[in-house]
Design a protein around this motif. Structure first.
Motif, PDB file in Angstrom:
ATOM      1  N   VAL A   1       9.960   4.423   1.042  1.00 44.25           N
ATOM      2  CA  VAL A   1      10.531   4.254   2.383  1.00 44.25           C
ATOM      3  C   VAL A   1       9.727   3.251   3.199  1.00 44.25           C
ATOM      4  O   VAL A   1      10.225   2.717   4.200  1.00 44.25           O
ATOM      5  CB  VAL A   1      10.620   5.594   3.138  1.00 44.25           C
ATOM      6  CG1 VAL A   1      11.487   6.581   2.384  1.00 44.25           C
ATOM      7  CG2 VAL A   1       9.238   6.182   3.392  1.00 44.25           C
ATOM      8  N   ALA A   2       8.482   2.965   2.780  1.00 50.49           N
ATOM      9  CA  ALA A   2       7.669   1.962   3.483  1.00 50.49           C
ATOM     10  C   ALA A   2       7.667   0.616   2.767  1.00 50.49           C
ATOM     11  O   ALA A   2       7.128  -0.351   3.304  1.00 50.49           O
ATOM     12  CB  ALA A   2       6.230   2.469   3.614  1.00 50.49           C
ATOM     13  N   GLY A   3       8.252   0.565   1.573  1.00 50.91           N
ATOM     14  CA  GLY A   3       8.194  -0.668   0.791  1.00 50.91           C
ATOM     15  C   GLY A   3       6.802  -0.933   0.248  1.00 50.91           C
ATOM     16  O   GLY A   3       6.447  -2.078  -0.050  1.00 50.91           O
ATOM     17  N   ALA A   4       5.992   0.105   0.100  1.00 54.32           N
ATOM     18  CA  ALA A   4       4.604  -0.042  -0.323  1.00 54.32           C
ATOM     19  C   ALA A   4       4.479  -0.018  -1.840  1.00 54.32           C
ATOM     20  O   ALA A   4       5.304   0.568  -2.548  1.00 54.32           O
ATOM     21  CB  ALA A   4       3.751   1.081   0.272  1.00 54.32           C
ATOM     22  N   ALA A   5       3.448  -0.651  -2.348  1.00 55.51           N
ATOM     23  CA  ALA A   5       3.045  -0.433  -3.730  1.00 55.51           C
ATOM     24  C   ALA A   5       2.458   0.967  -3.837  1.00 55.51           C
ATOM     25  O   ALA A   5       2.054   1.558  -2.830  1.00 55.51           O
ATOM     26  CB  ALA A   5       2.020  -1.484  -4.144  1.00 55.51           C
ATOM     27  N   HIS A   6       2.426   1.521  -5.060  1.00 52.41           N
ATOM     28  CA  HIS A   6       1.847   2.864  -5.177  1.00 52.41           C
ATOM     29  C   HIS A   6       1.117   3.049  -6.504  1.00 52.41           C
ATOM     30  O   HIS A   6       1.499   2.489  -7.531  1.00 52.41           O
ATOM     31  CB  HIS A   6       2.899   3.950  -4.953  1.00 52.41           C
ATOM     32  CG  HIS A   6       4.007   4.002  -5.969  1.00 52.41           C
ATOM     33  ND1 HIS A   6       3.950   4.812  -7.089  1.00 52.41           N
ATOM     34  CD2 HIS A   6       5.199   3.364  -6.022  1.00 52.41           C
ATOM     35  CE1 HIS A   6       5.067   4.672  -7.785  1.00 52.41           C
ATOM     36  NE2 HIS A   6       5.846   3.800  -7.163  1.00 52.41           N
TER      37      HIS A   6
ATOM     38  N   LEU B   1       0.022   0.256   0.735  1.00 53.11           N
ATOM     39  CA  LEU B   1      -0.301   0.888  -0.540  1.00 53.11           C
ATOM     40  C   LEU B   1      -0.371   2.395  -0.337  1.00 53.11           C
ATOM     41  O   LEU B   1      -0.938   2.866   0.646  1.00 53.11           O
ATOM     42  CB  LEU B   1      -1.653   0.379  -1.070  1.00 53.11           C
ATOM     43  CG  LEU B   1      -2.216   1.044  -2.327  1.00 53.11           C
ATOM     44  CD1 LEU B   1      -1.352   0.718  -3.540  1.00 53.11           C
ATOM     45  CD2 LEU B   1      -3.664   0.617  -2.570  1.00 53.11           C
ATOM     46  N   VAL B   2       0.208   3.138  -1.273  1.00 51.60           N
ATOM     47  CA  VAL B   2       0.062   4.590  -1.302  1.00 51.60           C
ATOM     48  C   VAL B   2      -0.663   4.959  -2.588  1.00 51.60           C
ATOM     49  O   VAL B   2      -0.238   4.582  -3.686  1.00 51.60           O
ATOM     50  CB  VAL B   2       1.424   5.309  -1.238  1.00 51.60           C
ATOM     51  CG1 VAL B   2       1.231   6.828  -1.363  1.00 51.60           C
ATOM     52  CG2 VAL B   2       2.156   4.966   0.050  1.00 51.60           C
TER      53      VAL B   2
ATOM     54  N   LYS C   1      -4.389  -6.810  -5.455  1.00 53.76           N
ATOM     55  CA  LYS C   1      -3.507  -7.666  -6.278  1.00 53.76           C
ATOM     56  C   LYS C   1      -2.175  -6.962  -6.527  1.00 53.76           C
ATOM     57  O   LYS C   1      -1.100  -7.599  -6.476  1.00 53.76           O
ATOM     58  CB  LYS C   1      -4.200  -7.994  -7.595  1.00 53.76           C
ATOM     59  CG  LYS C   1      -3.419  -8.911  -8.527  1.00 53.76           C
ATOM     60  CD  LYS C   1      -4.270  -9.286  -9.732  1.00 53.76           C
ATOM     61  CE  LYS C   1      -3.554 -10.275 -10.652  1.00 53.76           C
ATOM     62  NZ  LYS C   1      -2.403  -9.657 -11.344  1.00 53.76           N
ATOM     63  N   LEU C   2      -2.221  -5.655  -6.769  1.00 57.15           N
ATOM     64  CA  LEU C   2      -0.984  -4.914  -6.989  1.00 57.15           C
ATOM     65  C   LEU C   2      -0.100  -4.963  -5.751  1.00 57.15           C
ATOM     66  O   LEU C   2       1.121  -5.146  -5.851  1.00 57.15           O
ATOM     67  CB  LEU C   2      -1.308  -3.463  -7.340  1.00 57.15           C
ATOM     68  CG  LEU C   2      -0.098  -2.576  -7.641  1.00 57.15           C
ATOM     69  CD1 LEU C   2       0.463  -2.902  -9.021  1.00 57.15           C
ATOM     70  CD2 LEU C   2      -0.446  -1.098  -7.546  1.00 57.15           C
ATOM     71  N   VAL C   3      -0.702  -4.835  -4.566  1.00 54.78           N
ATOM     72  CA  VAL C   3       0.073  -4.893  -3.326  1.00 54.78           C
ATOM     73  C   VAL C   3       0.741  -6.257  -3.189  1.00 54.78           C
ATOM     74  O   VAL C   3       1.922  -6.359  -2.827  1.00 54.78           O
ATOM     75  CB  VAL C   3      -0.835  -4.599  -2.119  1.00 54.78           C
ATOM     76  CG1 VAL C   3      -0.120  -4.925  -0.810  1.00 54.78           C
ATOM     77  CG2 VAL C   3      -1.260  -3.136  -2.128  1.00 54.78           C
ATOM     78  N   ALA C   4       0.003  -7.303  -3.506  1.00 57.69           N
ATOM     79  CA  ALA C   4       0.569  -8.651  -3.402  1.00 57.69           C
ATOM     80  C   ALA C   4       1.761  -8.837  -4.341  1.00 57.69           C
ATOM     81  O   ALA C   4       2.717  -9.553  -4.017  1.00 57.69           O
ATOM     82  CB  ALA C   4      -0.508  -9.684  -3.713  1.00 57.69           C
TER      83      ALA C   4
END
Length: 422
Positions: A139-144, A123-124, A410-413
């Motif tokens: 670039v990390a495939g993270a949620a933000h 997460l960012v 939950k957002l990350v999931a």
């Protein structure tokens, strides 16, 4: 999970993010806070682990050399529904805004991307002017998530600009300044620009609904929790004031970035001597050095945390910065905003005035006498305190940062994805 907080090197922006970073770490997550090299010591003093990404050592000199820009109409983002908006006016504003954001972000982007590729955050969380954040997330495939530290005028004005651009003849339409810049930078790292690059996949909003702006983007409430940097509560503050206490606080950004305040502190303090009140001027050491002789009812203090001082105050006079504004909001203190028109400061000051919890003056035309008269009006009319108490209850009803962490999990999931590849 791993959570990366990214912020431009401004104390007020970092301090708004800090309680959420504490909450993420207290919930068991691994946390890093990234900004430019000149800012990492400020981050470290919050107790969080800092990451240096790029260098921006010339920004203060550039801003202080252009003090007049705070008075320009093109830096005023507060008029959200102008009577006769034109594409050219909104383009000029969007262009200047994009230039300012690039000035903050360009030194950070490459290093932040490199760190995100190496550390792989899930997460960012990014300050709303740190557009390097969603690029690093990609670039990390993270949620933000975008975490606001002002009313969301940036998205609202962008929506107006895009609407006017769509209506303008094609031969008169220039490139979208913010979207064009972010498209180029995003594509360099293998990504594709989307509206979420400017809104986040979710926006955390600390303002109560009566003061906030509904832009239509995905939004979740969060409570503003005051943090004002390392400080010690002085002994004198433990004694209740015998008269109404007025706090004058002009923040740090105008002095540290623009080379000085936009009002005369000495004139204001002299005018407040006529009131039957105690005045506490909470100032920086450099601001204190600019003062002359002080009236008998004025106490000048340095490094007193606003969240400790304001509960004893009957009114706060301030420069419009979000930190001062939000500290007073959650403590139920009526406010007199004396501000330049930069960013959302007129919007927030006018919002308090509409809600009956404060008054507004523009610093370019404000006189010390007007400051005294409006302060006296706030002190004498109980409705200002009643309405400030009402807004305080609204602000404190929002979920605490600790309660927002499950929303972010939950957002990350739901939104974690494959990293961009060039």
């Amino acid at each position: 999970m791993r959570v990366l907080f990214a912020t431009i090197p401004e104390k007020s922006h970092l301090f708004c993010l800090t309680p959420l970073a504490w909450a993420a770490r207290a919930a068991g997550h691994e946390v890093r806070v990234a900004s430019t090299a000149e800012f990492v010591d400020v981050i470290a003093r919050t107790g969080m682990t800092a990451v240096a990404v790029g260098s921006n050592d010339g920004i203060s000199a550039a801003m202080s050399a252009n003090r007049e820009t705070q008075q320009w109409d093109s830096v005023n983002w507060s008029e959200l529904d102008p009577p006769n908006p034109t594409y050219q006016e909104e383009f000029d504003r969007a262009q200047l805004g994009a230039y300012g954001c690039a000035m903050y972000n360009e030194p950070m982007i490459d290093d932040l991307v490199a760190f995100a590729r190496d550390w792989r955050p899930d997460l960012v969380v990014w300050d709303p002017l740190t557009y390097a954040g969603p690029i690093a997330a990609g670039v990390a495939g993270a949620a933000h998530v975008r975490s606001l530290c002002f009313a969301d005028v940036w998205v609202k004005k962008r929506q107006l600009f895009l609407k006017l651009a769509a209506e303008a003849p094609s031969d008169e339409r220039a490139r979208d300044p913010l979207g064009g810049w972010l498209t180029e930078r995003t594509e360099q790292f293998g990504g594709t620009y989307s509206p979420e690059s400017t809104t986040g996949q979710l926006t955390l909003d600390p303002l109560p609904d009566s003061l906030a702006i509904d832009t239509g983007v995905a939004r979740a409430p969060v409570r503003f929790v005051p943090y004002n940097g390392p400080a010690v509560v002085p002994a004198w503050l433990r004694t209740p004031p015998e008269r109404p206490r007025i706090c004058l606080s002009l923040g740090a950004s105008n002095t540290e970035r623009y080379g000085g305040d936009y009002v005369s502190k000495s004139d204001i303090l002299e005018s407040l001597a006529e009131l039957d009140a105690e005045v506490v001027a909470a100032l920086l050491p450099s601001q204190v050095r600019e003062l002359g002789a002080l009236p008998a009812n004025v106490r000048v203090v340095e490094s007193v945390p606003l969240h400790a001082l304001l509960p004893s105050c009957s009114v706060l006079i301030h420069h419009g910065g979000f930190g001062s504004y939000a500290n007073a909001l959650v403590h139920g203190v009526p406010q007199l905003t004396v501000t330049t028109p930069v960013a959302d400061q007129i919007y927030r000051g006018a919002g308090l005035e509409r809600q009956g919890a404060g008054l507004l003056l523009e610093s370019a035309s404000a006189t010390a006498g007007q400051v005294r008269e409006r302060t006296a009006r706030i002190l004498s009319d109980a409705a200002f305190q009643e309405n400030s108490d009402r807004l305080r209850e609204e602000a404190l009803a929002r979920p605490a940062p600790a309660d927002v962490i499950p929303v972010l999990e939950k957002l990350v999931a739901e939104r974690r994805t494959d990293p961009w590849t060039v």
